[in-house]
Design a protein around this motif. Structure first.
Motif, PDB file in Angstrom:
ATOM      1  N   LEU A 131      -5.201  -5.255  -4.515  1.00 40.70           N
ATOM      2  CA  LEU A 131      -4.228  -4.339  -4.939  1.00 40.70           C
ATOM      3  C   LEU A 131      -3.808  -4.051  -6.431  1.00 40.70           C
ATOM      4  O   LEU A 131      -3.894  -3.025  -7.028  1.00 40.70           O
ATOM      5  CB  LEU A 131      -2.845  -4.358  -4.140  1.00 40.70           C
ATOM      6  CG  LEU A 131      -2.832  -4.232  -2.649  1.00 40.70           C
ATOM      7  CD1 LEU A 131      -1.544  -4.681  -1.954  1.00 40.70           C
ATOM      8  CD2 LEU A 131      -3.057  -2.600  -2.402  1.00 40.70           C
ATOM      9  N   THR A 141      -5.068  -0.895  -8.584  1.00 47.52           N
ATOM     10  CA  THR A 141      -4.116  -0.206  -9.446  1.00 47.52           C
ATOM     11  C   THR A 141      -4.502  -0.012 -10.969  1.00 47.52           C
ATOM     12  O   THR A 141      -4.443   1.032 -11.691  1.00 47.52           O
ATOM     13  CB  THR A 141      -2.459  -0.916  -9.339  1.00 47.52           C
ATOM     14  OG1 THR A 141      -2.140  -1.126  -8.090  1.00 47.52           O
ATOM     15  CG2 THR A 141      -1.598  -0.233 -10.259  1.00 47.52           C
ATOM     16  N   VAL A 148       0.762  -1.133   0.002  1.00 48.15           N
ATOM     17  CA  VAL A 148      -0.041   0.134  -0.045  1.00 48.15           C
ATOM     18  C   VAL A 148       0.900   1.315   0.220  1.00 48.15           C
ATOM     19  O   VAL A 148       0.362   2.324  -0.734  1.00 48.15           O
ATOM     20  CB  VAL A 148      -0.977   0.122   1.244  1.00 48.15           C
ATOM     21  CG1 VAL A 148      -1.455   1.336   1.326  1.00 48.15           C
ATOM     22  CG2 VAL A 148      -1.948  -1.289   1.113  1.00 48.15           C
TER      23      VAL A 148
END
Length: 412
Positions: free
Chosen positions: A116, A120, A74
Protein backbone atom coordinates in the motif's frame (compact mmCIF):
# COMPACT_ATOMS: atom_id res chain seq x y z
CA UNK A 1 -1.79 -4.76 17.75
CA UNK A 2 -1.84 -1.72 19.99
CA UNK A 3 -2.03 -0.74 23.60
CA UNK A 4 -5.53 -0.63 25.07
CA UNK A 5 -6.82 2.84 25.86
CA UNK A 6 -8.00 3.67 29.34
CA UNK A 7 -11.41 5.03 30.24
CA UNK A 8 -11.68 8.22 32.33
CA UNK A 9 -12.41 6.13 35.43
CA UNK A 10 -9.11 4.29 35.11
CA UNK A 11 -10.43 1.07 33.55
CA UNK A 12 -9.49 -0.18 30.11
CA UNK A 13 -11.76 0.41 27.13
CA UNK A 14 -12.88 -2.51 25.03
CA UNK A 15 -11.15 -2.79 21.61
CA UNK A 16 -14.27 -1.66 19.77
CA UNK A 17 -14.79 1.30 22.09
CA UNK A 18 -11.14 2.29 21.68
CA UNK A 19 -11.38 2.10 17.89
CA UNK A 20 -14.56 4.18 17.94
CA UNK A 21 -12.83 6.78 20.12
CA UNK A 22 -9.81 6.97 17.79
CA UNK A 23 -12.07 7.27 14.74
CA UNK A 24 -14.00 10.09 16.44
CA UNK A 25 -10.82 11.97 17.36
CA UNK A 26 -9.45 11.73 13.81
CA UNK A 27 -12.81 12.90 12.41
CA UNK A 28 -12.79 15.84 14.82
CA UNK A 29 -9.28 16.94 13.76
CA UNK A 30 -10.03 16.60 10.05
CA UNK A 31 -13.40 18.37 10.37
CA UNK A 32 -12.00 21.33 12.34
CA UNK A 33 -9.10 21.71 9.90
CA UNK A 34 -11.48 21.54 6.95
CA UNK A 35 -13.84 24.13 8.45
CA UNK A 36 -10.93 26.49 9.04
CA UNK A 37 -9.73 25.98 5.46
CA UNK A 38 -13.25 26.65 4.16
CA UNK A 39 -12.96 30.24 5.43
CA UNK A 40 -10.30 30.98 2.82
CA UNK A 41 -11.52 28.90 -0.15
CA UNK A 42 -14.80 28.43 -1.97
CA UNK A 43 -16.15 25.64 -4.12
CA UNK A 44 -19.52 24.39 -5.41
CA UNK A 45 -21.87 23.00 -2.83
CA UNK A 46 -21.96 19.61 -4.56
CA UNK A 47 -18.17 19.27 -4.26
CA UNK A 48 -18.32 20.36 -0.64
CA UNK A 49 -20.99 17.76 0.14
CA UNK A 50 -19.03 15.05 -1.66
CA UNK A 51 -15.86 16.04 0.19
CA UNK A 52 -17.60 15.78 3.55
CA UNK A 53 -19.00 12.38 2.56
CA UNK A 54 -15.47 11.18 1.78
CA UNK A 55 -14.24 12.57 5.11
CA UNK A 56 -17.00 10.78 7.00
CA UNK A 57 -16.42 7.53 5.10
CA UNK A 58 -12.63 7.59 5.46
CA UNK A 59 -12.62 8.48 9.17
CA UNK A 60 -15.54 6.20 9.95
CA UNK A 61 -13.72 3.25 8.43
CA UNK A 62 -11.12 3.56 11.19
CA UNK A 63 -13.67 2.03 13.55
CA UNK A 64 -12.89 -1.33 11.86
CA UNK A 65 -9.13 -0.81 11.51
CA UNK A 66 -8.07 -3.71 13.78
CA UNK A 67 -10.70 -6.16 12.58
CA UNK A 68 -10.07 -5.53 8.87
CA UNK A 69 -6.78 -3.60 8.71
CA UNK A 70 -6.03 -4.12 4.99
CA UNK A 71 -9.58 -3.33 3.87
CA UNK A 72 -9.67 -0.17 6.01
CA UNK A 73 -6.31 0.97 4.60
CA UNK A 74 -7.58 0.46 1.05
CA UNK A 75 -10.81 2.37 1.80
CA UNK A 76 -8.98 5.32 3.37
CA UNK A 77 -6.48 5.39 0.46
CA UNK A 78 -9.30 5.44 -2.10
CA UNK A 79 -11.04 8.17 -0.14
CA UNK A 80 -7.86 10.27 -0.29
CA UNK A 81 -7.41 9.54 -4.02
CA UNK A 82 -10.89 10.92 -4.75
CA UNK A 83 -10.89 13.69 -2.11
CA UNK A 84 -7.73 15.62 -2.89
CA UNK A 85 -8.28 16.13 -6.65
CA UNK A 86 -11.95 16.95 -6.00
CA UNK A 87 -11.92 19.25 -2.97
CA UNK A 88 -10.36 22.69 -2.97
CA UNK A 89 -10.17 22.75 0.82
CA UNK A 90 -7.46 20.05 1.11
CA UNK A 91 -8.36 18.90 4.63
CA UNK A 92 -5.95 16.52 6.42
CA UNK A 93 -7.81 13.34 5.42
CA UNK A 94 -4.37 11.80 4.85
CA UNK A 95 -4.25 11.31 8.64
CA UNK A 96 -6.86 8.56 8.34
CA UNK A 97 -4.80 6.72 5.73
CA UNK A 98 -1.62 7.17 7.78
CA UNK A 99 -3.27 5.62 10.85
CA UNK A 100 -4.74 2.79 8.76
CA UNK A 101 -1.35 2.07 7.18
CA UNK A 102 0.34 2.01 10.61
CA UNK A 103 -2.36 -0.33 11.96
CA UNK A 104 -1.90 -2.69 8.99
CA UNK A 105 1.80 -3.09 9.82
CA UNK A 106 1.15 -3.26 13.58
CA UNK A 107 -1.40 -6.04 13.10
CA UNK A 108 1.16 -8.21 11.30
CA UNK A 109 0.12 -7.50 7.68
CA UNK A 110 3.60 -6.25 6.81
CA UNK A 111 3.57 -7.24 3.13
CA UNK A 112 0.20 -5.54 2.58
CA UNK A 113 1.44 -2.40 4.35
CA UNK A 114 4.55 -2.24 2.17
CA UNK A 115 2.45 -2.77 -0.97
CA UNK A 116 0.00 0.00 0.00
CA UNK A 117 2.85 2.41 0.77
CA UNK A 118 4.50 1.62 -2.55
CA UNK A 119 1.22 2.05 -4.45
CA UNK A 120 0.61 5.38 -2.72
CA UNK A 121 4.07 6.69 -3.55
CA UNK A 122 3.87 5.52 -7.17
CA UNK A 123 0.39 6.98 -7.63
CA UNK A 124 1.41 10.36 -6.24
CA UNK A 125 4.60 10.37 -8.31
CA UNK A 126 2.80 9.35 -11.47
CA UNK A 127 0.14 12.02 -10.93
CA UNK A 128 2.79 14.72 -10.48
CA UNK A 129 4.74 13.61 -13.55
CA UNK A 130 1.63 14.05 -15.72
CA UNK A 131 1.21 17.65 -14.58
CA UNK A 132 2.27 20.45 -16.89
CA UNK A 133 5.49 22.26 -15.98
CA UNK A 134 4.79 24.82 -13.30
CA UNK A 135 1.54 23.15 -12.23
CA UNK A 136 2.90 20.46 -9.90
CA UNK A 137 1.40 20.34 -6.42
CA UNK A 138 4.32 18.37 -4.87
CA UNK A 139 7.96 19.04 -5.69
CA UNK A 140 10.74 16.45 -5.63
CA UNK A 141 11.74 17.27 -2.04
CA UNK A 142 8.18 16.84 -0.81
CA UNK A 143 7.93 13.60 -2.75
CA UNK A 144 11.07 12.30 -1.02
CA UNK A 145 9.66 13.39 2.34
CA UNK A 146 6.42 11.54 1.53
CA UNK A 147 8.43 8.40 0.79
CA UNK A 148 10.25 8.72 4.08
CA UNK A 149 6.96 9.37 5.87
CA UNK A 150 5.35 6.23 4.41
CA UNK A 151 8.41 4.11 5.19
CA UNK A 152 8.44 5.45 8.76
CA UNK A 153 4.79 4.55 9.28
CA UNK A 154 5.37 0.97 8.12
CA UNK A 155 8.58 0.65 10.14
CA UNK A 156 7.02 2.01 13.33
CA UNK A 157 4.03 -0.30 12.94
CA UNK A 158 6.36 -3.24 12.43
CA UNK A 159 8.41 -2.26 15.51
CA UNK A 160 5.24 -1.92 17.57
CA UNK A 161 4.16 -5.38 16.45
CA UNK A 162 7.53 -6.81 17.51
CA UNK A 163 7.44 -4.97 20.83
CA UNK A 164 3.93 -6.14 21.70
CA UNK A 165 4.86 -9.72 20.76
CA UNK A 166 7.95 -9.50 22.98
CA UNK A 167 5.95 -8.13 25.91
CA UNK A 168 3.37 -10.88 25.45
CA UNK A 169 6.11 -13.51 25.48
CA UNK A 170 7.64 -12.00 28.61
CA UNK A 171 4.23 -11.98 30.28
CA UNK A 172 3.64 -15.61 29.36
CA UNK A 173 7.04 -16.58 30.70
CA UNK A 174 6.33 -14.73 33.94
CA UNK A 175 3.00 -16.52 34.29
CA UNK A 176 4.65 -19.86 33.55
CA UNK A 177 7.34 -19.15 36.14
CA UNK A 178 4.69 -18.18 38.68
CA UNK A 179 2.73 -21.35 38.00
CA UNK A 180 5.90 -23.41 38.31
CA UNK A 181 6.76 -21.70 41.58
CA UNK A 182 3.29 -22.39 42.94
CA UNK A 183 3.55 -26.03 41.83
CA UNK A 184 6.92 -26.37 43.54
CA UNK A 185 5.53 -24.78 46.70
CA UNK A 186 2.61 -27.23 46.70
CA UNK A 187 4.99 -30.13 46.07
CA UNK A 188 7.25 -28.99 48.92
CA UNK A 189 4.26 -28.67 51.24
CA UNK A 190 3.07 -32.15 50.26
CA UNK A 191 6.52 -33.63 50.82
CA UNK A 192 6.74 -31.93 54.21
CA UNK A 193 3.32 -33.24 55.23
CA UNK A 194 4.33 -36.75 54.16
CA UNK A 195 7.60 -36.44 56.06
CA UNK A 196 5.84 -35.33 59.25
CA UNK A 197 3.15 -37.99 58.84
CA UNK A 198 5.83 -40.66 58.41
CA UNK A 199 7.73 -39.43 61.48
CA UNK A 200 4.58 -39.36 63.62
CA UNK A 201 3.59 -42.81 62.36
CA UNK A 202 6.98 -44.27 63.24
CA UNK A 203 7.21 -42.61 66.66
CA UNK A 204 3.68 -43.38 67.80
CA UNK A 205 3.48 -46.80 66.18
CA UNK A 206 6.66 -48.01 67.84
CA UNK A 207 6.04 -46.48 71.27
CA UNK A 208 2.38 -47.43 71.55
CA UNK A 209 3.18 -50.98 70.44
CA UNK A 210 5.80 -51.31 73.17
CA UNK A 211 3.50 -49.80 75.78
CA UNK A 212 0.77 -52.22 74.74
CA UNK A 213 3.11 -55.22 75.02
CA UNK A 214 4.59 -54.05 78.34
CA UNK A 215 1.21 -53.40 79.94
CA UNK A 216 -0.19 -56.65 78.52
CA UNK A 217 2.70 -58.64 79.96
CA UNK A 218 2.26 -57.01 83.38
CA UNK A 219 -1.48 -57.74 83.38
CA UNK A 220 -0.77 -61.33 82.41
CA UNK A 221 1.57 -61.73 85.36
CA UNK A 222 -0.81 -60.02 87.76
CA UNK A 223 -3.62 -62.22 86.48
CA UNK A 224 -1.85 -65.20 88.02
CA UNK A 225 -2.38 -63.57 91.44
CA UNK A 226 1.19 -63.61 92.68
CA UNK A 227 2.22 -62.64 96.18
CA UNK A 228 1.66 -58.97 97.01
CA UNK A 229 5.38 -58.24 97.01
CA UNK A 230 5.90 -59.93 93.63
CA UNK A 231 2.82 -58.23 92.19
CA UNK A 232 4.08 -54.87 93.36
CA UNK A 233 7.46 -55.48 91.73
CA UNK A 234 5.78 -56.55 88.48
CA UNK A 235 3.54 -53.48 88.43
CA UNK A 236 6.45 -51.20 89.26
CA UNK A 237 8.59 -52.63 86.46
CA UNK A 238 5.76 -52.30 83.97
CA UNK A 239 5.00 -48.72 84.95
CA UNK A 240 8.67 -47.76 84.74
CA UNK A 241 8.94 -49.29 81.29
CA UNK A 242 5.76 -47.51 80.15
CA UNK A 243 7.03 -44.23 81.61
CA UNK A 244 10.39 -44.53 79.84
CA UNK A 245 8.78 -45.47 76.53
CA UNK A 246 6.20 -42.68 76.66
CA UNK A 247 8.88 -40.16 77.67
CA UNK A 248 10.98 -41.05 74.64
CA UNK A 249 7.90 -40.93 72.41
CA UNK A 250 7.00 -37.45 73.65
CA UNK A 251 10.57 -36.26 73.12
CA UNK A 252 10.63 -37.47 69.54
CA UNK A 253 7.13 -36.17 68.87
CA UNK A 254 8.03 -32.69 70.15
CA UNK A 255 11.14 -32.66 67.99
CA UNK A 256 9.15 -33.77 64.94
CA UNK A 257 6.35 -31.23 65.35
CA UNK A 258 8.52 -28.42 66.69
CA UNK A 259 9.14 -27.08 63.20
CA UNK A 260 5.41 -26.31 62.92
CA UNK A 261 5.47 -23.93 65.90
CA UNK A 262 7.12 -21.06 64.01
CA UNK A 263 6.11 -20.07 60.49
CA UNK A 264 8.88 -20.15 57.93
CA UNK A 265 11.31 -22.18 60.04
CA UNK A 266 13.52 -24.49 58.03
CA UNK A 267 13.45 -28.24 58.42
CA UNK A 268 15.84 -29.27 61.23
CA UNK A 269 19.24 -30.41 59.99
CA UNK A 270 19.91 -32.41 63.13
CA UNK A 271 17.57 -35.38 63.58
CA UNK A 272 15.76 -35.98 66.85
CA UNK A 273 16.91 -39.61 66.69
CA UNK A 274 19.80 -41.48 65.14
CA UNK A 275 21.96 -44.57 65.43
CA UNK A 276 23.60 -43.05 68.51
CA UNK A 277 20.34 -43.88 70.34
CA UNK A 278 20.22 -47.45 69.07
CA UNK A 279 21.09 -48.75 72.54
CA UNK A 280 18.08 -47.00 74.08
CA UNK A 281 15.88 -48.36 71.32
CA UNK A 282 17.09 -51.90 71.98
CA UNK A 283 16.61 -51.45 75.74
CA UNK A 284 12.99 -50.43 75.29
CA UNK A 285 12.40 -53.47 73.11
CA UNK A 286 13.98 -55.71 75.78
CA UNK A 287 11.57 -54.26 78.35
CA UNK A 288 8.77 -55.65 76.17
CA UNK A 289 10.19 -59.15 76.49
CA UNK A 290 12.35 -59.33 73.34
CA UNK A 291 15.90 -60.63 73.39
CA UNK A 292 17.56 -57.92 71.28
CA UNK A 293 21.14 -58.46 70.23
CA UNK A 294 23.18 -55.86 68.39
CA UNK A 295 26.31 -56.48 66.31
CA UNK A 296 28.59 -53.96 64.62
CA UNK A 297 31.25 -54.65 61.99
CA UNK A 298 33.55 -52.15 60.35
CA UNK A 299 34.35 -48.66 61.54
CA UNK A 300 31.34 -46.43 62.32
CA UNK A 301 31.47 -42.95 60.81
CA UNK A 302 29.18 -39.92 61.28
CA UNK A 303 26.22 -40.07 58.94
CA UNK A 304 24.44 -37.14 57.30
CA UNK A 305 21.40 -36.25 59.43
CA UNK A 306 18.77 -37.55 56.93
CA UNK A 307 20.59 -40.87 56.54
CA UNK A 308 21.13 -41.19 60.30
CA UNK A 309 17.43 -40.62 60.96
CA UNK A 310 16.40 -43.02 58.19
CA UNK A 311 18.61 -45.78 59.63
CA UNK A 312 17.15 -45.25 63.11
CA UNK A 313 13.56 -45.28 61.82
CA UNK A 314 14.16 -48.47 59.83
CA UNK A 315 15.39 -50.26 62.94
CA UNK A 316 12.56 -48.75 65.01
CA UNK A 317 9.85 -49.83 62.55
CA UNK A 318 11.38 -53.30 62.27
CA UNK A 319 11.25 -53.74 66.05
CA UNK A 320 7.67 -52.45 66.05
CA UNK A 321 6.71 -55.09 63.47
CA UNK A 322 8.42 -57.82 65.49
CA UNK A 323 6.62 -56.72 68.67
CA UNK A 324 3.19 -56.48 67.10
CA UNK A 325 3.09 -59.26 64.53
CA UNK A 326 5.85 -61.86 64.58
CA UNK A 327 5.62 -63.51 67.99
CA UNK A 328 9.43 -63.71 67.95
CA UNK A 329 11.59 -64.00 71.02
CA UNK A 330 14.96 -63.00 69.61
CA UNK A 331 15.92 -60.14 67.33
CA UNK A 332 19.35 -59.61 65.84
CA UNK A 333 20.41 -56.12 64.69
CA UNK A 334 23.57 -55.99 62.59
CA UNK A 335 25.30 -52.83 61.42
CA UNK A 336 27.92 -53.42 58.73
CA UNK A 337 29.94 -50.27 58.04
CA UNK A 338 31.51 -50.28 54.58
CA UNK A 339 33.58 -47.82 52.60
CA UNK A 340 30.62 -46.09 50.98
CA UNK A 341 27.52 -47.45 52.71
CA UNK A 342 26.18 -48.86 55.95
CA UNK A 343 24.12 -52.05 55.82
CA UNK A 344 21.37 -52.78 58.35
CA UNK A 345 20.08 -56.29 58.92
CA UNK A 346 17.23 -56.88 61.38
CA UNK A 347 16.36 -60.55 61.68
CA UNK A 348 13.94 -62.29 64.05
CA UNK A 349 13.03 -65.88 64.83
CA UNK A 350 9.27 -65.44 64.49
CA UNK A 351 7.00 -67.18 62.07
CA UNK A 352 7.58 -64.71 59.20
CA UNK A 353 4.95 -63.07 57.03
CA UNK A 354 2.19 -65.05 55.28
CA UNK A 355 3.17 -66.04 51.75
CA UNK A 356 1.57 -63.97 48.99
CA UNK A 357 0.52 -61.14 51.28
CA UNK A 358 1.48 -57.68 49.96
CA UNK A 359 3.72 -55.55 52.17
CA UNK A 360 2.00 -53.26 54.63
CA UNK A 361 2.50 -49.53 55.15
CA UNK A 362 5.34 -50.12 57.63
CA UNK A 363 7.52 -51.93 55.09
CA UNK A 364 6.56 -49.47 52.33
CA UNK A 365 7.51 -46.60 54.61
CA UNK A 366 10.91 -48.16 55.36
CA UNK A 367 11.55 -48.76 51.67
CA UNK A 368 10.63 -45.16 50.90
CA UNK A 369 13.03 -43.91 53.56
CA UNK A 370 15.82 -45.99 52.07
CA UNK A 371 15.12 -44.72 48.54
CA UNK A 372 14.92 -41.12 49.74
CA UNK A 373 18.39 -41.57 51.23
CA UNK A 374 19.75 -42.98 47.98
CA UNK A 375 19.74 -46.59 49.19
CA UNK A 376 17.57 -49.65 48.97
CA UNK A 377 15.67 -51.99 51.26
CA UNK A 378 14.30 -55.52 50.99
CA UNK A 379 12.04 -57.33 53.44
CA UNK A 380 11.37 -61.06 53.15
CA UNK A 381 10.96 -64.30 55.03
CA UNK A 382 14.29 -65.83 55.98
CA UNK A 383 14.27 -69.38 57.29
CA UNK A 384 12.00 -69.49 60.34
CA UNK A 385 11.85 -65.73 60.72
CA UNK A 386 11.73 -62.42 58.90
CA UNK A 387 14.62 -60.30 57.59
CA UNK A 388 14.82 -56.60 56.84
CA UNK A 389 17.95 -55.77 54.82
CA UNK A 390 18.76 -52.10 54.06
CA UNK A 391 21.73 -50.45 52.44
CA UNK A 392 22.19 -46.69 52.99
CA UNK A 393 24.96 -44.58 51.39
CA UNK A 394 27.31 -42.58 53.58
CA UNK A 395 27.22 -39.54 51.28
CA UNK A 396 23.65 -38.40 51.89
CA UNK A 397 20.23 -38.59 50.25
CA UNK A 398 19.35 -37.98 46.62
CA UNK A 399 16.19 -36.21 45.50
CA UNK A 400 13.36 -38.60 44.71
CA UNK A 401 9.65 -38.27 44.33
CA UNK A 402 7.91 -39.30 47.56
CA UNK A 403 5.29 -42.01 47.43
CA UNK A 404 2.10 -41.40 49.40
CA UNK A 405 1.69 -43.67 52.38
CA UNK A 406 -1.63 -45.08 53.54
CA UNK A 407 -2.77 -43.65 56.87
CA UNK A 408 -3.38 -47.05 58.34
CA UNK A 409 -0.72 -48.47 60.59
CA UNK A 410 -0.59 -52.07 59.35
CA UNK A 411 2.97 -53.28 59.00
CA UNK A 412 3.80 -56.51 57.25
Amino acid sequence: MSHPLRAPGGGRLTPRAADALVAGLVLLVVAVWTLVSAQYTSEPALRTALGWALILGGCGALHFRRRQPVAVAVVTLLACVVYYPLSAQDGPLMIAFALALYTTAAEGRFAAAVALAAVTLLAVGFGEIRQQPGHRQIDDTSLAMLAGWLISLVAVGRAQRTRIAYLHEVEQRALAAEREQEARARQSATEERLRIAREVHDVLGHSISLINVQSGAALHRLGKKPAPEAGLVTATEALEAVKATSKDALRELRATLGVLRRAGEATPTTPSSGLALLGDLAARARSAGLDVRTHTTGTPVPLPPPVDLAAYRIVQESLTNVTRHSGARTVSITLDWGADAVRLRIADDGGGAPEGRPPGSGIRGMAERARASGGELTARNDGDGFLVDARLPLTGPTETEPEPEPPEGESR
